[in-house]
Design a protein around this motif. Structure first.
Motif, PDB file in Angstrom:
ATOM      1  N   ALA A 137       0.582  -0.963  -0.044  1.00 37.83           N
ATOM      2  CA  ALA A 137      -0.330  -0.061   0.222  1.00 37.83           C
ATOM      3  C   ALA A 137       1.323   1.164   0.447  1.00 37.83           C
ATOM      4  O   ALA A 137       0.499   2.104  -0.472  1.00 37.83           O
ATOM      5  CB  ALA A 137      -0.976   0.031   1.090  1.00 37.83           C
ATOM      6  N   LYS A 138       1.953   0.947   0.337  1.00 35.97           N
ATOM      7  CA  LYS A 138       2.745   2.768   0.621  1.00 35.97           C
ATOM      8  C   LYS A 138       3.307   2.700  -0.071  1.00 35.97           C
ATOM      9  O   LYS A 138       3.402   3.630  -1.154  1.00 35.97           O
ATOM     10  CB  LYS A 138       3.715   2.142   1.612  1.00 35.97           C
ATOM     11  CG  LYS A 138       4.855   3.576   2.170  1.00 35.97           C
ATOM     12  CD  LYS A 138       5.889   3.010   3.339  1.00 35.97           C
ATOM     13  CE  LYS A 138       6.606   4.217   3.392  1.00 35.97           C
ATOM     14  NZ  LYS A 138       7.357   4.361   4.447  1.00 35.97           N
ATOM     15  N   LEU A 139       4.035   1.666  -1.677  1.00 40.87           N
ATOM     16  CA  LEU A 139       4.233   1.782  -2.673  1.00 40.87           C
ATOM     17  C   LEU A 139       3.343   2.387  -3.769  1.00 40.87           C
ATOM     18  O   LEU A 139       3.510   3.038  -4.087  1.00 40.87           O
ATOM     19  CB  LEU A 139       5.430   0.276  -3.155  1.00 40.87           C
ATOM     20  CG  LEU A 139       6.274  -0.313  -4.484  1.00 40.87           C
ATOM     21  CD1 LEU A 139       6.786   1.046  -4.170  1.00 40.87           C
ATOM     22  CD2 LEU A 139       6.171  -1.366  -4.298  1.00 40.87           C
ATOM     23  N   ALA A 140       2.094   1.458  -3.602  1.00 44.38           N
ATOM     24  CA  ALA A 140       1.324   2.364  -4.403  1.00 44.38           C
ATOM     25  C   ALA A 140       0.695   3.793  -4.292  1.00 44.38           C
ATOM     26  O   ALA A 140       1.028   4.461  -5.553  1.00 44.38           O
ATOM     27  CB  ALA A 140       0.041   1.442  -3.874  1.00 44.38           C
ATOM     28  N   ARG A 141       1.025   3.865  -2.538  1.00 51.68           N
ATOM     29  CA  ARG A 141       0.948   5.671  -2.452  1.00 51.68           C
ATOM     30  C   ARG A 141       1.741   6.547  -3.565  1.00 51.68           C
ATOM     31  O   ARG A 141       1.916   7.120  -3.604  1.00 51.68           O
ATOM     32  CB  ARG A 141       0.570   5.772  -1.533  1.00 51.68           C
ATOM     33  CG  ARG A 141      -0.552   5.356  -0.839  1.00 51.68           C
ATOM     34  CD  ARG A 141      -1.308   6.245   0.786  1.00 51.68           C
ATOM     35  NE  ARG A 141       0.064   5.491   1.665  1.00 51.68           N
ATOM     36  CZ  ARG A 141       0.485   4.469   2.528  1.00 51.68           C
ATOM     37  NH1 ARG A 141      -1.146   3.446   2.452  1.00 51.68           N
ATOM     38  NH2 ARG A 141       1.038   4.498   3.501  1.00 51.68           N
ATOM     39  N   THR A 142       3.119   6.084  -3.096  1.00 55.71           N
ATOM     40  CA  THR A 142       4.216   6.965  -3.303  1.00 55.71           C
ATOM     41  C   THR A 142       4.466   6.866  -4.892  1.00 55.71           C
ATOM     42  O   THR A 142       4.926   8.400  -5.233  1.00 55.71           O
ATOM     43  CB  THR A 142       5.580   6.343  -3.020  1.00 55.71           C
ATOM     44  OG1 THR A 142       5.343   5.717  -1.502  1.00 55.71           O
ATOM     45  CG2 THR A 142       6.354   6.758  -3.718  1.00 55.71           C
ATOM     46  N   TYR A 143       3.948   5.376  -5.459  1.00 57.35           N
ATOM     47  CA  TYR A 143       3.894   5.650  -7.401  1.00 57.35           C
ATOM     48  C   TYR A 143       2.701   6.028  -8.115  1.00 57.35           C
ATOM     49  O   TYR A 143       2.984   5.779  -9.627  1.00 57.35           O
ATOM     50  CB  TYR A 143       5.084   4.897  -7.366  1.00 57.35           C
ATOM     51  CG  TYR A 143       6.073   4.805  -6.938  1.00 57.35           C
ATOM     52  CD1 TYR A 143       6.644   5.660  -8.059  1.00 57.35           C
ATOM     53  CD2 TYR A 143       6.784   3.691  -6.577  1.00 57.35           C
ATOM     54  CE1 TYR A 143       8.674   5.556  -7.342  1.00 57.35           C
ATOM     55  CE2 TYR A 143       8.066   4.085  -5.863  1.00 57.35           C
ATOM     56  CZ  TYR A 143       9.018   4.756  -6.114  1.00 57.35           C
ATOM     57  OH  TYR A 143      10.104   4.581  -5.700  1.00 57.35           O
ATOM     58  N   GLY A 144       1.729   5.915  -7.398  1.00 58.16           N
ATOM     59  CA  GLY A 144       0.333   6.379  -8.281  1.00 58.16           C
ATOM     60  C   GLY A 144       0.018   4.860  -8.406  1.00 58.16           C
ATOM     61  O   GLY A 144      -0.891   4.827  -9.656  1.00 58.16           O
ATOM     62  N   PHE A 145       0.460   3.583  -8.309  1.00 59.44           N
ATOM     63  CA  PHE A 145       0.097   2.201  -9.040  1.00 59.44           C
ATOM     64  C   PHE A 145      -1.674   2.297  -8.768  1.00 59.44           C
ATOM     65  O   PHE A 145      -2.079   2.081  -7.785  1.00 59.44           O
ATOM     66  CB  PHE A 145       1.158   1.410  -8.082  1.00 59.44           C
ATOM     67  CG  PHE A 145       2.063   1.435  -8.513  1.00 59.44           C
ATOM     68  CD1 PHE A 145       2.912   1.859  -9.851  1.00 59.44           C
ATOM     69  CD2 PHE A 145       3.194   0.838  -8.020  1.00 59.44           C
ATOM     70  CE1 PHE A 145       3.895   2.269 -10.163  1.00 59.44           C
ATOM     71  CE2 PHE A 145       4.310   0.966  -8.316  1.00 59.44           C
ATOM     72  CZ  PHE A 145       4.816   1.557  -9.665  1.00 59.44           C
ATOM     73  N   LYS A 146      -2.116   1.477  -9.239  1.00 57.71           N
ATOM     74  CA  LYS A 146      -3.278   0.491  -8.372  1.00 57.71           C
ATOM     75  C   LYS A 146      -3.421  -0.086  -9.858  1.00 57.71           C
ATOM     76  O   LYS A 146      -2.502  -0.631 -10.394  1.00 57.71           O
ATOM     77  CB  LYS A 146      -4.218   1.447  -9.981  1.00 57.71           C
ATOM     78  CG  LYS A 146      -4.539   3.220  -9.614  1.00 57.71           C
ATOM     79  CD  LYS A 146      -6.097   4.410 -10.237  1.00 57.71           C
ATOM     80  CE  LYS A 146      -5.611   4.384 -11.719  1.00 57.71           C
ATOM     81  NZ  LYS A 146      -4.416   4.747 -11.856  1.00 57.71           N
ATOM     82  N   VAL A 147      -4.508  -1.115  -8.876  1.00 59.10           N
ATOM     83  CA  VAL A 147      -5.159  -2.717  -9.802  1.00 59.10           C
ATOM     84  C   VAL A 147      -4.982  -2.432 -11.818  1.00 59.10           C
ATOM     85  O   VAL A 147      -6.194  -1.578 -11.519  1.00 59.10           O
ATOM     86  CB  VAL A 147      -5.565  -2.939  -9.183  1.00 59.10           C
ATOM     87  CG1 VAL A 147      -6.616  -4.684 -10.037  1.00 59.10           C
ATOM     88  CG2 VAL A 147      -5.562  -3.124  -7.327  1.00 59.10           C
ATOM     89  N   GLY A 148      -4.592  -2.983 -12.105  1.00 51.28           N
ATOM     90  CA  GLY A 148      -4.734  -3.494 -13.731  1.00 51.28           C
ATOM     91  C   GLY A 148      -3.597  -2.329 -14.207  1.00 51.28           C
ATOM     92  O   GLY A 148      -3.432  -2.841 -15.990  1.00 51.28           O
ATOM     93  N   ASP A 149      -2.536  -1.775 -13.397  1.00 48.85           N
ATOM     94  CA  ASP A 149      -1.710  -1.011 -14.407  1.00 48.85           C
ATOM     95  C   ASP A 149      -0.512  -2.015 -14.953  1.00 48.85           C
ATOM     96  O   ASP A 149      -0.606  -3.105 -14.028  1.00 48.85           O
ATOM     97  CB  ASP A 149      -1.088   0.319 -13.855  1.00 48.85           C
ATOM     98  CG  ASP A 149      -2.012   1.295 -12.965  1.00 48.85           C
ATOM     99  OD1 ASP A 149      -3.158   1.789 -13.459  1.00 48.85           O
ATOM    100  OD2 ASP A 149      -1.216   1.983 -11.849  1.00 48.85           O
ATOM    101  N   THR A 150      -0.203  -1.565 -15.852  1.00 51.37           N
ATOM    102  CA  THR A 150       0.662  -2.585 -16.144  1.00 51.37           C
ATOM    103  C   THR A 150       2.202  -1.496 -15.948  1.00 51.37           C
ATOM    104  O   THR A 150       2.704   0.177 -16.307  1.00 51.37           O
ATOM    105  CB  THR A 150       1.348  -2.779 -17.831  1.00 51.37           C
ATOM    106  OG1 THR A 150      -0.119  -2.751 -18.043  1.00 51.37           O
ATOM    107  CG2 THR A 150       2.252  -3.335 -17.705  1.00 51.37           C
TER     108      THR A 150
END
Length: 384
Positions: A137-150
């Motif tokens: 979750a922290k990594l997703a917040r840092t880089y704006g990752f979302k489920v489904g992203d490549t």
């Protein structure tokens, strides 16, 4: 009456009192932040399970182990489950975007590391997609990752561009869980290596062994290492905590230096606070003598001085503690990739309160004793 008198005296010399409070607030804030840095340094070890063992090459982590070791380890008495992991070491878009990435055996890894929490759908999708990955979750917040992203990683240990599809964002069971990693299928890595560099295929960085009973950790560790003694790739097996502490030990001198600095900061503000209280008592010697002449006991004078010192310490310390949380959040946002877990613990807050209390008590000791012992005649002759 005593409380009203304490606060009136505390703010009689407003500038000096405010500067002392600011100094104390900064000192308590600095102590809290430095303590949180130390806690973050040990977060991996503190969150490690005593029922997990890590088996690696006895020479160094740089050298891999054969995949054939997996079944041999599984058959050792006391081993409940086993999984594997490979450090990947890629970067995202540019070199500064570096974060931990591991190639894992998904189902067994998530079973053993039960502190990583995914929804049922995310888990299903991750297990299904060979090129799928999950991110913390922290990594997703840092880089704006979302489920489904490549996302594409530029390999350093394994050169080339590697594409992954984010199938889930995992959270942690508690604040000590590292939610700044990326995990993907070891099979995807291994199959690609078979095509590009066959000599590097079928190799594992570490095996993670679930033993269930932490009391048998030493016994099972020895059994694993004996199994591969005198082989081409001898092993070193240790608990997950010992494995994590091995990384910390390489920077132990830095941790010691940070701890010493935190204590020095407290000592300096103690000296400042003690000087403030000593000046206060010298200036009010005649007042304390007058109180004694009016019938107030030396104990009343002592309580007055201690109360003033504790009031200043409580306000300054309270401001410092309150400021610790937003400053720590800013610190985590700025340098979060170096500290996967960076939370102000209740222990740190408790120690901040304790240090503020001790500074207030110690600072008042000698001034209070001096004021209590002063004779009425000598005190009334005092000109401050």
């Amino acid at each position: 009456m005593l409380l009203a008198l304490i606060f009136r005296n505390a703010f009689r010399h407003r500038l000096r009192t405010l500067l002392t409070m600011v100094g104390l607030a900064v000192a308590i804030l600095a102590y809290g932040l430095l303590s949180t840095v130390i806690s973050a340094w040990y977060a991996g070890a503190d969150g490690a399970s005593g029922a997990r063992l890590i088996t690696r090459n006895s020479i160094s982590l740089v050298f891999p182990l054969p995949i054939t070791y997996r079944e041999k380890i599984r058959q050792i008495d006391g081993v409940r489950a086993i999984t594997l992991a490979n450090w990947f070491g890629g970067v995202y878009k540019e070199p500064k975007n570096f974060f931990p990435q591991f190639a894992i055996e998904p189902e067994s890894y998530l079973n053993i590391y039960s502190e990583f929490r995914l929804t049922d759908e995310e888990r299903r999708e991750f297990l299904r997609d060979r090129k799928g990955c999950i991110v913390g979750a922290k990594l997703a917040r840092t880089y704006g990752f979302k489920v489904g992203d490549t996302i594409t990683l530029q390999g350093r240990v394994f050169p080339g561009n590697w594409d992954f599809v984010i199938r889930g964002i995992y959270t942690g069971r508690d604040a000590k869980t590292d939610v700044s990693q990326m995990l993907f299928h070891w099979d995807y890595l291994n199959e690609t290596l078979k095509k590009r560099w066959p000599g590097r295929a079928n190799e594992v960085g570490v095996y993670v062994v679930d033993i269930g009973d932490s009391a048998r950790a030493a016994e099972i560790s020895r059994a694993i290492d004996i199994q591969f003694k005198n082989s081409n790739a001898e092993t070193l097996t240790e608990t997950d905590r010992a494995f994590q502490l091995g990384f910390v030990s390489r920077t132990e001198s830095i941790v010691v230096a940070i701890r010493l600095v935190s204590y020095v900061v407290i000592f300096i503000i103690l000296a400042v606070m003690a000087n403030t209280m000593a000046m206060t008592v010298r200036e009010r010697t005649a007042e304390y003598a007058t109180l004694k002449a009016l019938g107030f006991s030396p104990l009343f004078v002592i309580l007055l001085i201690y109360g003033e010192s504790l009031a200043i310490a409580a306000i300054g310390g309270g401001v410092g503690i309150a400021a610790t949380f937003p400053v720590a959040a800013l610190f985590a946002k700025t340098l979060g990739k170096f500290f996967p877990v960076f939370d102000v613990s209740s222990t740190t807050v408790g120690l901040q309160m304790l240090w503020a209390l001790l500074v207030g008590l110690i600072s008042a000791f000698f001034p209070a004793r001096r004021a209590a012992r002063v004779k009425i005649v000598d005190g009334l002759r005092s000109i401050g």
